[in-house]
Design a protein around this motif. Structure first.
Motif, PDB file in Angstrom:
ATOM      1  N   ILE A  62       0.651  -1.336   0.192  1.00 27.27           N
ATOM      2  CA  ILE A  62       0.230   0.034   0.027  1.00 27.27           C
ATOM      3  C   ILE A  62       0.785   1.022  -0.173  1.00 27.27           C
ATOM      4  CG2 ILE A  62      -1.596   1.274   1.402  1.00 27.27           C
ATOM      5  CD1 ILE A  62      -2.857  -1.416   2.361  1.00 27.27           C
ATOM      6  N   ASP A  75      13.672   2.047  10.980  1.00 28.31           N
ATOM      7  CA  ASP A  75      12.854   1.263  11.546  1.00 28.31           C
ATOM      8  C   ASP A  75      11.867   2.302  12.389  1.00 28.31           C
ATOM      9  OD1 ASP A  75      11.362  -0.435  13.244  1.00 28.31           O
ATOM     10  OD2 ASP A  75      13.157  -1.612  14.073  1.00 28.31           O
ATOM     11  N   VAL A  76      10.608   2.170  12.208  1.00 31.59           N
ATOM     12  CA  VAL A  76       9.610   3.313  12.486  1.00 31.59           C
ATOM     13  C   VAL A  76       9.231   2.849  13.874  1.00 31.59           C
ATOM     14  CG1 VAL A  76       8.701   3.832  10.411  1.00 31.59           C
ATOM     15  CG2 VAL A  76       7.433   2.005  11.690  1.00 31.59           C
ATOM     16  N   SER A  77       9.664   1.553  14.272  1.00 34.97           N
ATOM     17  CA  SER A  77       9.331   1.374  15.868  1.00 34.97           C
ATOM     18  C   SER A  77      10.313   1.781  16.784  1.00 34.97           C
ATOM     19  CB  SER A  77       9.124  -0.310  15.778  1.00 34.97           C
ATOM     20  OG  SER A  77      10.627  -1.016  15.859  1.00 34.97           O
ATOM     21  N   ILE A  83       5.093  -1.281  16.379  1.00 34.98           N
ATOM     22  CA  ILE A  83       5.396  -1.241  14.864  1.00 34.98           C
ATOM     23  C   ILE A  83       4.177  -0.408  14.491  1.00 34.98           C
ATOM     24  CG2 ILE A  83       5.671  -2.337  12.747  1.00 34.98           C
ATOM     25  CD1 ILE A  83       7.241  -4.661  14.388  1.00 34.98           C
ATOM     26  N   LEU A  96      10.275   6.071   4.075  1.00 36.72           N
ATOM     27  CA  LEU A  96      11.013   5.659   5.354  1.00 36.72           C
ATOM     28  C   LEU A  96      10.674   4.281   5.566  1.00 36.72           C
ATOM     29  CD1 LEU A  96      11.103   8.685   5.948  1.00 36.72           C
ATOM     30  CD2 LEU A  96      10.403   8.428   7.874  1.00 36.72           C
ATOM     31  N   PRO A 134       2.230  -7.570  -1.061  1.00 36.91           N
ATOM     32  CA  PRO A 134       3.162  -8.816  -0.366  1.00 36.91           C
ATOM     33  C   PRO A 134       2.594  -9.392   1.288  1.00 36.91           C
ATOM     34  CG  PRO A 134       4.375  -7.150  -1.238  1.00 36.91           C
ATOM     35  CD  PRO A 134       3.178  -6.428  -1.406  1.00 36.91           C
ATOM     36  N   ILE A 181       2.688  -4.349  10.297  1.00 38.18           N
ATOM     37  CA  ILE A 181       2.809  -5.600  10.134  1.00 38.18           C
ATOM     38  C   ILE A 181       1.454  -6.358  10.358  1.00 38.18           C
ATOM     39  CG2 ILE A 181       5.387  -5.884  10.278  1.00 38.18           C
ATOM     40  CD1 ILE A 181       4.911  -7.197  13.214  1.00 38.18           C
ATOM     41  N   SER A 188     -10.244  -2.804   3.399  1.00 38.77           N
ATOM     42  CA  SER A 188     -10.400  -4.114   3.826  1.00 38.77           C
ATOM     43  C   SER A 188      -9.468  -5.271   3.336  1.00 38.77           C
ATOM     44  CB  SER A 188     -11.796  -4.440   2.973  1.00 38.77           C
ATOM     45  OG  SER A 188     -11.811  -4.483   1.678  1.00 38.77           O
ATOM     46  N   MET A 198      -2.664   4.696   8.358  1.00 41.18           N
ATOM     47  CA  MET A 198      -3.410   3.492   7.719  1.00 41.18           C
ATOM     48  C   MET A 198      -3.783   2.576   8.588  1.00 41.18           C
ATOM     49  SD  MET A 198      -3.839   2.626   4.611  1.00 41.18           S
ATOM     50  CE  MET A 198      -2.686   3.884   3.882  1.00 41.18           C
ATOM     51  N   SER A 199      -5.080   2.656   8.981  1.00 42.92           N
ATOM     52  CA  SER A 199      -5.688   1.702   9.969  1.00 42.92           C
ATOM     53  C   SER A 199      -6.200   0.446   9.212  1.00 42.92           C
ATOM     54  CB  SER A 199      -6.719   2.589  10.782  1.00 42.92           C
ATOM     55  OG  SER A 199      -7.630   1.605  11.598  1.00 42.92           O
ATOM     56  N   SER A 200      -7.211   0.093   9.430  1.00 45.08           N
ATOM     57  CA  SER A 200      -7.741  -1.268   8.674  1.00 45.08           C
ATOM     58  C   SER A 200      -9.145  -1.354   9.324  1.00 45.08           C
ATOM     59  CB  SER A 200      -7.030  -2.559   9.249  1.00 45.08           C
ATOM     60  OG  SER A 200      -7.642  -3.621   9.119  1.00 45.08           O
ATOM     61  N   TYR A 233      -3.527  -7.446  16.561  1.00 43.14           N
ATOM     62  CA  TYR A 233      -3.573  -6.627  15.412  1.00 43.14           C
ATOM     63  C   TYR A 233      -4.629  -5.814  15.102  1.00 43.14           C
ATOM     64  CZ  TYR A 233      -3.600  -5.391  10.289  1.00 43.14           C
ATOM     65  OH  TYR A 233      -3.716  -4.514   9.290  1.00 43.14           O
ATOM     66  N   ASP A 280      13.252  -1.832   4.535  1.00 40.43           N
ATOM     67  CA  ASP A 280      13.750  -2.289   2.948  1.00 40.43           C
ATOM     68  C   ASP A 280      14.334  -1.150   2.300  1.00 40.43           C
ATOM     69  OD1 ASP A 280      14.361  -3.776   0.745  1.00 40.43           O
ATOM     70  OD2 ASP A 280      12.423  -4.925   1.044  1.00 40.43           O
TER      71      ASP A 280
HETATM   72  N1  LIG Z   1      -2.843  -5.341   2.845  1.00 40.04           N
HETATM   73  C1  LIG Z   1      -3.948  -5.352   3.506  1.00 40.04           C
HETATM   74  O1  LIG Z   1      -5.163  -6.083   3.026  1.00 40.04           O
HETATM   75  C2  LIG Z   1      -4.320  -4.424   4.356  1.00 40.04           C
HETATM   76  C3  LIG Z   1      -5.438  -4.020   4.913  1.00 40.04           C
HETATM   77  C4  LIG Z   1      -5.867  -3.120   5.809  1.00 40.04           C
HETATM   78  C5  LIG Z   1      -4.984  -2.538   6.491  1.00 40.04           C
HETATM   79  N2  LIG Z   1      -3.594  -2.685   5.977  1.00 40.04           N
HETATM   80  C6  LIG Z   1      -2.519  -2.034   6.431  1.00 40.04           C
HETATM   81  O2  LIG Z   1      -1.684  -1.285   5.502  1.00 40.04           O
HETATM   82  C7  LIG Z   1      -0.305  -0.986   6.053  1.00 40.04           C
HETATM   83  C8  LIG Z   1       0.607  -1.645   4.807  1.00 40.04           C
HETATM   84  O3  LIG Z   1       0.356  -2.909   4.530  1.00 40.04           O
HETATM   85  P1  LIG Z   1       0.769  -3.918   3.452  1.00 40.04           P
HETATM   86  O4  LIG Z   1      -0.086  -4.772   2.995  1.00 40.04           O
HETATM   87  O5  LIG Z   1       1.120  -2.802   2.333  1.00 40.04           O
HETATM   88  O6  LIG Z   1       2.171  -4.544   3.919  1.00 40.04           O
HETATM   89  P2  LIG Z   1       3.363  -4.883   3.060  1.00 40.04           P
HETATM   90  O7  LIG Z   1       4.135  -6.107   4.135  1.00 40.04           O
HETATM   91  O8  LIG Z   1       3.170  -5.353   1.817  1.00 40.04           O
HETATM   92  O9  LIG Z   1       4.160  -3.716   3.111  1.00 40.04           O
HETATM   93  C9  LIG Z   1       4.547  -3.114   4.244  1.00 40.04           C
HETATM   94  C10 LIG Z   1       6.005  -2.159   4.222  1.00 40.04           C
HETATM   95  O10 LIG Z   1       6.331  -1.483   5.496  1.00 40.04           O
HETATM   96  C11 LIG Z   1       7.703  -1.889   5.641  1.00 40.04           C
HETATM   97  N3  LIG Z   1       7.841  -1.814   7.127  1.00 40.04           N
HETATM   98  C12 LIG Z   1       7.433  -3.081   8.070  1.00 40.04           C
HETATM   99  N4  LIG Z   1       7.973  -2.806   9.262  1.00 40.04           N
HETATM  100  C13 LIG Z   1       8.452  -1.528   9.162  1.00 40.04           C
HETATM  101  C14 LIG Z   1       9.218  -0.974  10.240  1.00 40.04           C
HETATM  102  N5  LIG Z   1       9.142  -1.354  11.569  1.00 40.04           N
HETATM  103  N6  LIG Z   1       9.691   0.154   9.873  1.00 40.04           N
HETATM  104  C15 LIG Z   1       9.799   0.679   8.731  1.00 40.04           C
HETATM  105  N7  LIG Z   1       9.127  -0.245   7.594  1.00 40.04           N
HETATM  106  C16 LIG Z   1       8.419  -0.994   8.082  1.00 40.04           C
HETATM  107  C17 LIG Z   1       7.971  -2.988   4.959  1.00 40.04           C
HETATM  108  O11 LIG Z   1       9.410  -3.195   4.687  1.00 40.04           O
HETATM  109  C18 LIG Z   1       7.224  -3.174   3.602  1.00 40.04           C
HETATM  110  O12 LIG Z   1       7.891  -2.139   2.754  1.00 40.04           O
HETATM  111  C19 LIG Z   1      -0.132  -1.868   7.450  1.00 40.04           C
HETATM  112  O13 LIG Z   1      -0.398  -0.860   8.315  1.00 40.04           O
HETATM  113  C20 LIG Z   1      -1.272  -2.800   7.293  1.00 40.04           C
HETATM  114  O14 LIG Z   1      -1.830  -3.055   8.758  1.00 40.04           O
HETATM  115  C21 LIG Z   1      -3.287  -3.842   4.751  1.00 40.04           C
END
Ligand SMILES: NC(=O)c1ccc[n+]([C@@H]2O[C@H](COP(=O)([O-])OP(=O)(O)OC[C@H]3O[C@@H](n4cnc5c(N)ncnc54)[C@H](O)[C@@H]3O)[C@@H](O)[C@H]2O)c1
Length: 255
Positions: A17, A63-65, A114, A35, A191, A93, A186, A140-142, A155, A38
């Motif tokens: 996202i 590392d945002v944590s 995180i 930020l 990845p 995550i 949703s 970015m919640s959910s 989570y 990776d």
């Molecule tokens: N994919 C979904 O269906 C979905 C649904 C609702 C909410 N979300 C939220 O959207 C956000 C992004 O999800 P996504 O599916 O794109 O995940 P993803 O794993 O595909 O990508 C996440 C990115 O965040 C980076 N990251 C992870 N931990 C980190 C840290 N400690 N410091 C810096 N960077 C870090 C990773 O390297 C990666 O580039 C998350 O907060 C997730 O909870 C995702």
């Protein structure tokens, strides 16, 4: 060119996202700071988009944590780009499905650092810069924040905390002209989604089931979420603050 001459930070912008947000803001002329842990993937995305976009795209390893690292990265972005107009707290995550009995308190603490503390800290360290530009924050919640999710109590709670933070901060920072909103997706094809499916017995049918949860029979693309973030970051949403925008393709309908 709806974000020309403006600067956005996207945490977790290397993939998923976050990368969708980076692509959308860069295409609208914005300068984008990724930020992310990776740096390899973020650097490749930055190189690809810098060649195409009028704005600059740059990746900062972070590392945002780690609150100190996040503060340092935000200061580096403002030093390099000269201003900050929007912070997208996206990095997060999703641990494998786990009952409360199986979940250790240490893992909950790490998850909250995180997924939640990073949003709080990001807002805290970005606020002095956003006050100068009357900028915006997008968390970015959910949908799990409002619907819950089986075997994902920690989570879901971390995403609920981001939503409550959004509302409280919108009140506090609104006095300074800063708007704060959350996006609640949703299911998005990222990845993270595919890694989660891979932990299940039948990943393909799990992805199909997840796709069918939306009325369109598919997941969102990262760019579809990015476009909602762009809306929340521009004057198009000038009277919207403290809201959790449910970008869920009808997944919560037909109760
Ligand atoms: N994919 C979904 O269906 C979905 C649904 C609702 C909410 N979300 C939220 O959207 C956000 C992004 O999800 P996504 O599916 O794109 O995940 P993803 O794993 O595909 O990508 C996440 C990115 O965040 C980076 N990251 C992870 N931990 C980190 C840290 N400690 N410091 C810096 N960077 C870090 C990773 O390297 C990666 O580039 C998350 O907060 C997730 O909870 C995702």
């Amino acid at each position: 060119m709806r974000f020309q001459n403006r600067v956005v930070i996207v945490t977790g912008g290397s993939k998923g996202i976050g990368a969708g947000c980076v692509r959308v803001f860069a295409a609208e002329g914005g300068s984008v700071a990724i930020l992310d842990l990776d740096e390899g993937a973020g650097g490749r995305l930055a190189d690809e988009l810098s060649a195409l976009s009028p704005g600059r795209v740059r990746c900062y390893g972070c590392d945002v944590s780690d609150g100190g690292a996040l503060a340092g990265a935000i200061e580096a972005v403002v030093r390099d780009f000269g201003r900050l107009d929007c912070l997208i707290n996206n990095a997060g995550i999703h641990p494998p499905a786990m009952s409360i009995d199986e979940t250790s308190l240490e893992s909950v603490e790490r998850l909250m650092r995180i997924n939640f503390l990073s949003s709080f800290a990001g807002a805290k360290f970005a606020a002095p810069h956003l006050r100068k530009t009357k900028g915006t924050i997008v968390n970015m919640s959910s949908m799990t924040a409002v619907l819950g999710q089986e075997k994902s109590a920690a989570y879901s709670a971390s995403k609920g905390a981001q939503l409550s933070l959004t509302k409280a901060l919108a009140l506090e920072l609104g006095r300074d002209g800063i708007r704060v909103n959350a996006v609640l997706p949703s299911n998005v094809d990222t990845p993270l989604m595919r890694e989660w499916a891979a932990t299940l017995d039948d990943p393909e049918s799990a992805l199909e089931r997840v796709s069918q949860m939306q009325v369109f029979g598919r997941m969102a693309s990262p760019e579809e979420i990015g476009r909602v973030c762009l809306f929340l970051a521009t004057e198009d949403s000038s009277f919207v603050t403290g809201q959790g925008i449910e970008v869920e393709g009808g997944a919560s309908l037909d109760y």
